[in-house]
Design a protein around this motif. Structure first.
Motif, short mmCIF file in Angstrom:
data_model
loop_
_atom_site.label_atom_id
_atom_site.label_comp_id
_atom_site.label_asym_id
_atom_site.label_seq_id
_atom_site.Cartn_x
_atom_site.Cartn_y
_atom_site.Cartn_z
N PRO A 172 39.12 35.24 27.49
CA PRO A 172 39.82 35.69 28.69
C PRO A 172 39.30 37.05 29.14
O PRO A 172 39.06 37.92 28.32
N GLY A 173 39.13 37.24 30.43
CA GLY A 173 38.59 38.51 30.92
C GLY A 173 39.16 38.83 32.27
O GLY A 173 40.26 38.40 32.62
N ARG A 174 38.38 39.53 33.03
CA ARG A 174 38.85 39.94 34.35
C ARG A 174 37.86 39.49 35.41
O ARG A 174 36.69 39.29 35.14
N SER A 243 43.04 37.62 32.78
CA SER A 243 43.56 36.33 33.25
C SER A 243 44.55 35.71 32.28
O SER A 243 45.22 34.76 32.62
N ASP A 244 44.60 36.23 31.07
CA ASP A 244 45.57 35.62 30.16
C ASP A 244 46.82 36.48 30.00
O ASP A 244 47.61 36.28 29.08
N LEU A 245 46.98 37.40 30.88
CA LEU A 245 48.17 38.25 30.82
C LEU A 245 49.41 37.38 31.02
O LEU A 245 49.53 36.70 32.04
N PRO A 246 50.35 37.40 30.11
CA PRO A 246 51.52 36.52 30.25
C PRO A 246 52.27 36.78 31.53
O PRO A 246 52.68 35.83 32.21
N GLY A 305 37.97 36.21 42.60
CA GLY A 305 36.94 35.32 42.06
C GLY A 305 37.04 35.18 40.56
O GLY A 305 37.96 35.69 39.91
N PRO A 306 36.10 34.45 39.99
CA PRO A 306 36.15 34.18 38.55
C PRO A 306 35.80 35.40 37.72
O PRO A 306 35.26 36.38 38.23
N ASN A 307 36.14 35.30 36.49
CA ASN A 307 35.73 36.36 35.56
C ASN A 307 34.22 36.44 35.55
O ASN A 307 33.52 35.45 35.70
N VAL A 308 33.74 37.64 35.33
CA VAL A 308 32.29 37.79 35.31
C VAL A 308 31.84 38.57 34.09
O VAL A 308 32.62 39.28 33.45
N ILE A 309 30.59 38.42 33.82
CA ILE A 309 29.97 39.26 32.80
C ILE A 309 29.88 40.66 33.40
O ILE A 309 29.75 40.83 34.60
N GLY A 316 39.75 47.35 28.66
CA GLY A 316 39.53 48.68 29.21
C GLY A 316 40.72 49.31 29.91
O GLY A 316 40.72 50.50 30.16
N GLY A 317 41.70 48.55 30.25
CA GLY A 317 42.91 49.14 30.81
C GLY A 317 42.80 49.41 32.29
O GLY A 317 41.79 49.14 32.94
#
Lengths: 324, 491, 105, 473, 562
Positions: A172-174, A243-246, A305-309, A316-317
């Motif tokens: 999961p990322g941003r 994206s996985d933040l409850p 948009g989707p998570n990216v590299i 990172g907050g």
């Protein structure tokens, strides 16, 4: 009969559309598309369809425009300026003939149909039972609530679909950075965003409330909310969530879920999506508020948009952008 | 009572197939036991049915498969003839196959499909409607394919592909034929042939060509025989089965059904279709024989021999006359038991001594006398030597041809006999009279259980084919039964 | 000419225009834009034909709102795909170029 | 009535991505489908009790019952399969997580689409399905998915345009109402034409199939299974509603050949292309192109038959059998390719030995797809052929026959490759859900062949030819 | 006597089969060789005591077959059984050290069963079964020693035998059909006499039986096969087995009904065989070959007579006994001659003269020397042969005598033993005796007249061919004339060479054919494949989809308008 206003507006719409479609530079095209969207909004006003006008300006012009701008910017960063190679003359000629024929046929068909608000008569007598004034809202959330329910899932599904595009290793990322502006701009946006977000929230809430009686409603309100969120994000006032933040998940699901539960509860009153006698308005409002939150969040994330590299530290907050 | 008896015949192999598929290789003993057991039980059921049939009971099981189209299993005498043959030979082939493979690869698959094959063959026999027939007929095609391609080498795969290409094309033609006919007269029941009088002769002829052409592929009538010799790439038990019982017989059986139970002999005669078909069958008989003569591979020679022999059945069916029908039907059985003998022997030779080419047969009779004795009986029967069963078939066919005013067919039979002799006798000559190559030890044919299982089925069929010839006029002999069937049609 | 017809005709022309652009334009992003134009044209037809003498029918209005939402959702997904595809292509190119391995002529 | 329950359930799960939810979902949906199959023949539900011109009618007719049931089976099995054999590309957690909401979205969309009689509602469901389908396809190849997406958008817009014209013309979008008021005028015809064209894209009928093979071939196996089995069927079902329920008066027999002709061409073209493919999944995908052709080839046959029940049932059986069999085949193909040395057909050697169950599943599915008995595919094709021959449509009959033969050619090419002796496969498959799922699906496709009568009667429930304008609430 | 028909006839064929079966038991081979003489005993008994013309039904066997012993059949049966018995005795001694006793005993007994069965078959199916048995299983006897020459001979024999079988089968089918499907021999024969009979039936039967009986030009197998077999086998082959062919003709030729074409052809072939074969026999180098040719010649005589009778429509009752009697005599005499030839190597000086004498008497008898049995049977035949036939028969004495002389001339010399073993000599003597005595015994019963009633003067007058033969022989011996040597089987070897060449050519052609087939297999159509790829690429474009949408929509509209 037809005012000159209408005709001029229509010509302007067509002109804007033509430029948006055929101008060489992509950014210009998108700009004209946004203009086209706003003109369309005017057209809807001309048709006395304020609800649609709001939706068109907010969603059709606003959100879509931002989406396209962001996409173009990202493509540019990848070395793709989104200009088109010329296609063969034969293809153009053929397409032109086909489309012209199509337009003629379509025009003939359109002209064969007398414009009338036929179903208005069917809607009107049912409105008092709902306790709300806005007929469009009535159609959306009562008579065709089923459509709307599905539609809310389409929106959510689109977000899921967008998420699914994330490359390997970032889940999961941003989502990607929305920062298209340079640093000074971003600073402005940031302060603006801090101010804007609460305003947008209030405004949106009002739109929902008003939506039951005067033009407005959950979708338009959601867009306003999304707009506020986006501007804030661009400025860095708020960070894009993982994206996985409850909490995020709850926010996204809330609207469709409430809608669905109320629909199911209707089965206690005779069938799916049957509103209990007398409390139709309450039910509709509940749905609208929850939907508006979810739609706002969903739209904002769709734009992102989707998570990216490229997010070195997923944890990172929120102060990722506060370094400037 | 016992209307589900036909169903039982169909379901039993399913059980065996499932058991075979499911059991892992290390439980092969159980698998073998299940296979033989089921085959045996089927034989008992068939025996019971035979007794009942003698008393005139006709079993029927019906299920509406589609509105207007019934799935019917019906055990009329003709069906019973074929069922008995299948079930009997299957038991033997199962025993043989178990011994033949012993511990080869992919045996669960093999025995699974093997059982599906018997299911299809008995189903073909018992089908009471055209559509039921087609169902089983296709199942047969499919279940046989993995058997043909069992070895998985290039040759087998190619053979499988050719097999399918031919048979599927045939099935499709057949299907088109029955559909067409059904569109004109409704669902086709074998027990109650529809009245075809109202249909234009040309249409009827075309449908007939479609049906017979389609079935002719499996029956390996020229020019549709090409798959059969190729299918020799399959292991011996499969060849035995393809040639003797299942595939080619299903085709021939279908042709008999079409002529007698769909069209009826009157219609066929009116349309003048019998003679051309007989002519084609005759051409096949001769062509197959000539080709057989040219082969240097043992199994290929046997395969072409099948091409030739199966057309005897078709010939008998198409000549339309009491003796010819009986001859054709009885050859259905006789050819089955004789040809299976030959193939089982050929397989045993390949298995025990690695003999595949005819040139390698030298001295085989001295090394494996039991096998070769059985082989000899089969071969002589094929030639039509009395008192082996083949002679009886030829006799009836010949007389039948004369009855149908087709003396030329007798010439065909005669020529075929000569050719048969020409390609079988040299085999016997080599096996019995030429010395074995030096250094090849005699085989202890009956040493272990497995050895016995490999040889004895062939011996049994050889003895049966002798018996069927010698005691032909007993009422329960193949001839007796075929007479019963044949007279039923002529009444 | 009735007002509704004017808008509906505009919608028809927009649809044709957008379709022509879709056929002749060779960039997916521009095609996406063209599709949005077509969609807008269709919505206008809906609205225009629902324009009565005094008011516009709420039924087509509701349909249009639903349609717009769906269109936005799809556009967002499409745009995301376009960008991702471009990224993936660049990444593949970057990955293959250095270790192309073969000694060039 | 409470049919969307299934869809709700699915939707509920969509938010909380949890793969294990398939365990309760599959039986629940299967149960619902069964219940649906057994409700009284004239059951129908107006959502929210709002009357027709405004409201939305849900009606479980024979088509819907069959399709919903088949969908439940297919998605249930595919889901269980995916549970055991994760569909995502290696290490892509995003795909792993989003796969599940997407299949529920697909499920909900498909079921909703099968049940509703409202053309606009159908548009929304169509988009649900397309969205999910594209996203699933994108898990395999972005490029193919994007192409799919673009083409599908054109289709959606064409459909929407048609709906718009109908709304303007008749002030209703309900199929049952339209059937009573429809006139054969220009607007209606154009609407019908546009909707048809748009739906044909979704249904991937030749020559609008271009998006399908790359997308289906590249997607992960469970996704391919769902795409080929379900996504294209929705377009088909809507077309049924249009041509046979809403506008039988508008569309003449000639117009039906506009569907039947490409259908016939699709059978041939898809088969020929399938024969030429070197990669297994591409072969299977082209087979879908061919199989879809049969569905449309059936249109003129249904309309032309004096008693359409046979052809109708044939068409439905073929559709359902194709769903089951094709899903089974894609799942099996996925497993086979994982074990094989490469994705070419020639690389399949040795598989029949190392994974017999999977190859069996593939084989059984192939049997049904080829239309060989006993199988649902056969029964369907049999009924269609019967109808074609009965009405003298020998061209269509010939195409069907030829198509079956060609199918045999290409499927057996793959099968015999499995039988070939080959290098030891890399990962011998273990028994378990992932092996069982394709086997069960293929087995069902075969078993269908035995239940012809029951399915025939089921398909006839509230069929348009049985009682025109039936199913008022 | 009451129970005998039901027992003896089946026993006659089953008993040898049983013995054959016993020979299969491991290790029983040598024992069974010793028991060879037992085989024909029930048949002998049957021939003597079984009641005539009483059918024995064997329900369930074959097509409900039956056995029946007619008067003619009894003669054949008796003669054959006698010959088989003594040949068996001879064989039991002669073959006692043989390497393959089991095979010999097996096939000996089976052929015996078939041979006897032919004579007692009551229906054509049974007849055919036995005929095939004797025909085909004689093959192993022919090739028993496995010498290359024997193998070649066997092949020739087998090829012709199989052809003969087929001809007979077809002929019988036609005949049976003509008789309305009946299979009883009498009924079939009656059917053949009907004008409605199939025209091919009689010729086919003649050809088939003719092969067996050595009808010129179908005789080629006979001179190579008979000498190839071991001596006792040669004896039965020449003496008994060829009689099966004659019996076939006897049983089926529709005598009593003039059949000019078939009859004349048979007559011409038969009589030409009578002379040509004898002349060819003169040119043989081996005694057994000479004897074999002599058999061909003598059988030609019988068949010539039969042909005449057929053409004339003579009553069977008149012809058949004469034929049977002749067959009996010839069988016994020829058997004895073969056994005698077998004795030659083991007969020393004095014994040799005795042997030569015995052989000469037998030869003279065959030639029809007055007062010997041969003259008796020939005179019986002459009565049925017409004037011309009688003349030819008389003349044949010349050639036969010459042939017999040749046989004696080329008789192999003695090797070691001076005294022939009793068990070999006894059969020779017994058979000789029987040959010379039995016709006298039976003549009266058959011909109805006493043998001595014939006019002595004419008898002597008719002996002139013999006298001429004696002169010629004497002359030849005097000038030391050497007869030209022809290969055994005359026409055979050139035919064989051509067959070999043809088959080689056929094989070569086939190989070439398959090669060219392989070459012409079409290659994958890559060009079309590329086109298909290009087409497919077009369909994948979104633009194409858009255009197609328009096209389809237009098509629907257009079609709806129509």
């Amino acid at each position: 009969m037809t005012g000159a206003f209408d005709i001029i507006l229509c010509l302007m719409i067509l002109g804007a559309a033509g430029i948006a479609l055929f101008v060489r530079d992509a950014l210009a095209a998108i700009a004209f598309f946004i203009a086209f969207g706003n003109l369309l909004g005017l057209a809807w006003l001309g048709l006395d369809a304020v609800n649609v006008a709001l939706a068109e300006i907010a969603l059709g012009a606003g959100v879509t425009g931002v989406l396209l701008i962001l996409a173009r910017a990202r493509l540019l960063a990848l070395g793709d300026d989104a200009t088109c190679a010329d296609t063969s003359a034969w293809l153009r000629a053929g397409a032109l003939a086909a489309c012209a024929g199509f337009v003629l046929l379509l025009a003939a068909a359109v002209l064969s149909i007398p414009p009338e608000s036929g179903l208005d008569r069917a809607v009107a007598p049912l409105m008092p039972g709902l306790g709300i004034e806005n007929r469009v809202t009535g159609v959306l959330l009562a008579f065709r609530a089923y459509d709307t329910l599905l539609e809310s899932f389409v929106l959510l599904g689109a977000l899921v679909a967008v998420w699914s595009l994330a490359p390997a290793g970032v889940w999961p990322g941003r989502p990607a950075d929305l920062g298209v502006a340079d640093v000074p701009m971003r600073r402005v946006a940031r302060s603006f965003g801090r101010f804007l977000l609460p305003v947008a929230l209030v405004m949106a809430a009002y739109l929902v409330w008003a939506g039951s009686d005067v033009p407005g409603g959950a979708f338009q309100a959601g867009t306003v909310l999304a707009g506020g969120l986006m501007v804030s994000a661009i400025g860095g006032a708020i960070g894009l969530p993982r994206s996985d933040l409850p909490g995020l998940r709850v926010a996204l699901v809330l609207g469709p879920l409430v809608f669905l539960l109320i629909g199911l509860a209707g089965m206690g009153f005779g069938g799916f999506l049957v509103y209990p006698e007398g409390s139709a308005k309450a039910a509709i409002l509940a749905i609208e508020y929850s939907l508006f939150l979810s739609i706002g969040a969903t739209l904002a994330l769709l734009v992102a948009g989707p998570n990216v590299i490229g997010w070195p530290d997923p944890a990172g907050g929120t102060d990722r952008h506060s370094d400037c | 009572m016992m209307t589900f008896a036909p169903l039982l015949l169909v379901l039993l192999p399913v059980v065996a197939a499932l058991v075979s598929f499911a059991l892992p290789e290390r439980l092969s003993a159980w698998r073998n036991a299940a296979n033989i057991g089921v085959a045996f039980v089927k034989l008992l059921v068939v025996a019971y049915l035979l007794l009942q049939a003698q008393a005139g009971v006709v079993f029927e099981w019906r299920y509406e498969f589609l509105p207007g189209y019934d799935f019917v299993l019906r055990l009329d005498p003709l069906a019973l003839l074929f069922v008995t043959l299948s079930v009997f030979l299957w038991l033997l082939t199962t025993i043989y196959a178990i011994a033949y493979f012993d511990r080869g690869p992919n045996l669960p698959r093999f025995f699974g499909f093997f059982n599906l094959c018997v299911l299809a063959a008995t189903g073909v026999a018992m089908s009471g409607t055209a559509i039921t027939f087609f169902l089983f007929y296709e199942l047969l095609t499919l279940a046989t394919w993995p058997l043909v391609a069992h070895r998985g080498d290039d040759k087998s795969l190619r053979a499988g592909q050719i097999y399918l290409t031919y048979t599927l094309a045939g099935s499709v033609a057949f299907l088109a034929g029955i559909l067409w006919l059904q569109s004109l007269v409704g669902a086709i029941e074998f027990s109650a042939p529809a009245n075809l009088g109202a249909i234009p002769p040309l249409t009827l002829t075309l449908i007939f060509i479609l049906c017979i052409g389609g079935l002719g592929v499996k029956a390996a009538i020229i020019p549709f025989h090409g798959w059969l010799p190729e299918a020799m790439a399959a292991p011996a038990p499969v060849s035995a089965l393809l040639h003797a019982v299942a595939v080619v017989k299903a085709g021939a059986f279908g042709i008999v059904r079409v002529i007698y139970d769909v069209y009826g002999i009157g219609t066929v005669a009116e349309l003048g279709l019998g003679v051309p078909l007989a002519a084609i069958a005759s051409a096949t008989i001769l062509y197959g024989s000539v080709q057989a003569l040219m082969q240097s591979d043992l199994k290929k020679r046997l395969a072409y021999s099948t091409v030739s022999q199966v057309s005897y059945i078709v010939l008998g069916a198409s000549l339309i006359g009491p003796f010819a029908v009986i001859g054709g039907l009885v050859h259905l059985v006789h050819q089955g038991i004789m040809k299976i003998t030959l193939f089982m022997c050929a397989g045993a030779l390949a298995n025990r001594m690695g003999i595949t080419a005819i040139a390698e047969l030298d001295g085989a009779g001295r090394l494996m006398p039991v096998t070769m004795a059985a082989f000899s009986v089969g071969a002589l029967g094929m030639i039509g030597m009395p008192p082996v069963a083949g002679f009886i078939s030829k006799w009836y066919l010949g007389i039948g041809a004369l009855q149908s005013d087709a003396a030329w067919a007798v010439a065909v039979l005669a020529g075929s006999s000569l050719l048969n002799a020409a390609y079988f006798l040299p085999l016997l000559y080599r096996a019995w009279l030429l010395p074995p190559p030096p250094g090849r030890p005699a085989i202890a044919e009956l040493a272990t259980t497995r050895d016995r299982m490999l040889i004895l089925p062939a011996v049994v069929t050889a003895v049966v084919s002798l018996g069927a010839g010698i005691f032909a006029s007993l009422s329960f002999s193949p001839l007796g039964w075929a007479t019963l069937v044949g007279l039923g049609y002529l009444r | 000419m009735v007002t509704g017809h004017v808008y509906a005709l505009t919608g028809a022309v927009l649809a044709g225009l957008g379709l022509f652009a879709f056929i002749t334009l060779r960039h997916t992003l521009r095609q996406l834009l063209a599709i949005n134009v077509v969609g807008a044209g269709i919505f206008l037809i809906l609205g225009g034909l629902g324009r009565g003498a005094d008011a516009t029918d709420p039924f087509p209005q509701a349909l249009v709102i639903t349609g717009i939402v769906v269109a936005v959702a799809l556009t967002a997904f499409g745009a995301a795909m376009i960008v991702r595809l471009a990224e993936a292509r660049v990444a593949t190119k970057a990955a293959t170029r250095p270790d192309g391995g073969k000694p060039g002529p | 009535m409470a049919v969307p329950l299934g869809f709700m359930l699915a939707a509920l799960l969509a938010g909380r991505a949890a793969r294990w939810l398939i365990l309760p979902a599959a039986p629940a949906m299967a149960g619902l489908a069964l219940w649906l199959a057994l409700v009284p023949a004239d059951a129908a539900y107006l959502v929210g009790h709002w009357d027709l011109p405004l409201g939305i009618l849900l009606r479980p007719d024979g088509v819907a019952r069959l399709m919903v049931a088949a969908t439940a089976l297919v998605i249930g099995a595919v889901g269980l399969h995916a549970l055991a054999d994760p569909p995502e590309k290696a290490g892509n957690a995003a795909q792993a997580e989003t796969f599940w909401p997407l299949i529920y979205l697909l499920w909900a969309g498909a079921n909703a689409g099968f049940l509703t009689t409202d053309l606009f509602n159908l548009y929304v469901t169509l988009e649900m399905v397309s969205l999910a389908a594209v996203a699933l396809a994108a898990m395999g190849s972005l490029e193919a998915a994007l192409r799919y997406f673009m083409i599908a958008l054109v289709g959606s817009l064409a459909y929407l345009l048609g709906v718009a014209l109908l709304v303007g013309r008749y002030n209703t979008v309900d199929v049952t109402l339209l059937s009573q008021v429809a006139q054969p005028d220009l607007a209606t015809m154009l609407a019908l034409g546009l909707m048809t064209a748009g739906l044909l894209i979704k249904a991937a009928l030749f020559p609008m199939h271009g998006w399908l093979p790359p997308a289906h071939a590249a997607a992960p196996a469970p996704a391919s299974a769902l795409l080929s089995a379900i996504a294209v069927k929705l377009g088909f079902v809507i077309l049924l509603r249009l041509w046979f329920e809403a506008f039988p008066a508008v569309s003449g027999q000639t117009a039906l050949h506009v569907l039947g002709g490409p259908g016939a061409l699709a059978v041939i073209y898809g088969s020929v292309q399938a024969m030429r493919q070197q990669r297994l999944k591409a072969l299977v995908a082209y087979s879908t192109v061919a199989q879809v052709g049969y569905l449309f080839l059936a249109f003129p046959l249904v309309a032309g038959a004096p008693d359409p029940s046979g052809a109708w049932a044939g068409m439905m059986l073929h559709a359902v059998a194709h769903m089951l069999a094709k899903a089974a085949m894609f799942l099996a193909a996925g497993l086979m390719l994982k074990a094989a040395a490469g994705d070419r057909i020639g690389d399949l050697g040795g598989l029949a030995q190392s994974m017999p169950m999977t190859v069996t599943a593939f084989g059984l599915a192939a049997v049904s797809l080829m239309g060989l008995p006993p199988s649902g595919g056969f029964t369907g094709k049999f009924l269609l052929l019967n109808a074609a021959i009965a009405q003298g449509a020998f061209l269509y009959a010939g195409v069907m026959i030829l198509g079956g033969l060609l199918a045999a050619v290409y499927f057996f090419r793959a099968l015999s490759a499995c039988f070939a002796a080959g290098p030891a496969p890399r990962a011998p498959a273990t028994l378990g859900v992932r092996t069982a799922a394709p086997l069960v699906l293929a087995g069902l496709a075969i078993v269908m062949g035995f239940g012809g009568s029951a399915l025939h009667n089921l398909s006839a429930i509230a069929a348009p030819w049985a009682a025109p304008g039936a199913a008022a609430p | 006597m009451t129970a005998d028909p039901t027992l003896l006839l089946p026993l006659a064929v089953l008993w040898p089969m049983l013995l054959a079966g016993l020979a299969l038991l491991p290790g029983w081979g040598p024992r069974m060789v010793l028991l060879l003489p037992l085989g024909p005993l029930p048949a002998l008994a049957a021939a003597l005591v079984a009641s005539r013309d009483v059918p024995v039904a064997l329900p369930g066997v074959l097509l409900d077959s039956g056995l029946e012993l007619g008067a003619t059949g009894a003669l054949f049966l008796g003669g054959a059984a006698t010959l088989w018995f003594w040949a068996g005795v001879y064989a039991a001694f002669y073959m006692r050290h043989d390497g393959r006793p089991a095979a010999f005993a097996l096939f000996w007994n089976l052929v015996l069963a078939g041979n006897l069965g032919v004579f007692i078959a009551g229906d054509i199916v049974t007849f055919y079964v036995f005929f095939a048995l004797v025909s085909l299983l004689a093959y192993p006897l022919v090739i028993h020693d496995r010498q290359p020459a024997s193998m070649r001979a066997g092949t020739v024999y087998l090829v012709l035998a199989v052809c003969g079988e087929v001809a007979i089968l077809v002929g019988l089918m036609l005949a049976s059909f003509g008789a309305g499907g009946a299979i009883g021999i009498e009924a079939v024969r009656a059917g053949l006499a009907l004008p409605s009979a199939h025209p091919a039936a009689v010729p086919l039967l003649i050809a088939g039986f003719g092969i067996k009986a050595g009808l010129m030009p179908l005789h080629v197998w006979l001179p190579v096969a008979h000498p190839a077999a071991p001596v006792p086998a040669s004896a039965v082959l020449s003496g008994a087995i060829v009689k099966a062919g004659i019996f076939g003709l006897v049983a089926f030729l529709p005598l009593g009904m003039p059949a000019a074409v078939a009859g004349n052809v048979l007559m011409i072939l038969g009589f030409s065989g009578l002379f040509l074969a004898a002349l060819m026999g003169l040119a043989q180098a081996g005694a057994k070959a000479v004897l074999a040719y002599s058999t061909v010649s003598q059988m030609g005589l019988v068949m010539g007579v039969l042909g005449f009778a057929l053409a004339e429509g003579s009553a069977p009752a008149a012809v058949l006994p004469a034929v049977a009697l002749f067959a009996l005599h010839h069988g016994l005499a020829k058997g004895a001659l073969f056994l005698g030839v077998g004795l030659a190597p083991v007969c020393g000086r004095a014994w040799r003269w005795g042997l030569l004498g015995g052989l000469a008497v037998l030869g003279l008898s065959l030639a029809g020397m007055q007062l010997l049995a041969g003259a008796l049977v020939k005179s019986a035949l002459k009565d049925q042969a017409g004037a011309f036939g009688a003349m030819l028969i008389g003349l044949s004495a010349l050639t036969t005598a010459l042939a017999m002389a040749r046989c004696l001339a080329v008789l192999p010399g003695a090797t070691s033993r001076c005294r022939p073993p009793l068990l070999m000599a006894l059969p020779f003597l017994a058979l000789s005796g029987a040959a010379l005595w039995l016709p006298w015994l039976l003549y009266a019963r058959i011909a109805g007249t006493t043998p001595l009633a014939a006019d002595l003067r004419s008898l002597i007058f008719e002996a002139w061919p013999l006298a001429l033969a004696a002169l010629l022989i004497a002359g030849a011996v005097a000038v030391g004339l050497k007869a030209p040597v022809l290969p055994e089987g005359d026409a055979l070897s050139p035919v064989r060479r051509r067959v070999a060449a043809l088959s080689a050519a056929a094989r070569a052609a086939e190989r070439a054919g398959s090669r060219s087939l392989r070459r012409s297999r079409p290659k994958p159509q890559t060009v079309i494949g590329e086109d298909l790829d290009r087409i497919e690429d077009v369909f994948r474009e979104g633009a194409a989809a858009a255009i197609l949408v328009l096209a389809i929509a237009g098509a629907v509209v257009a079609a709806s308008l129509i």
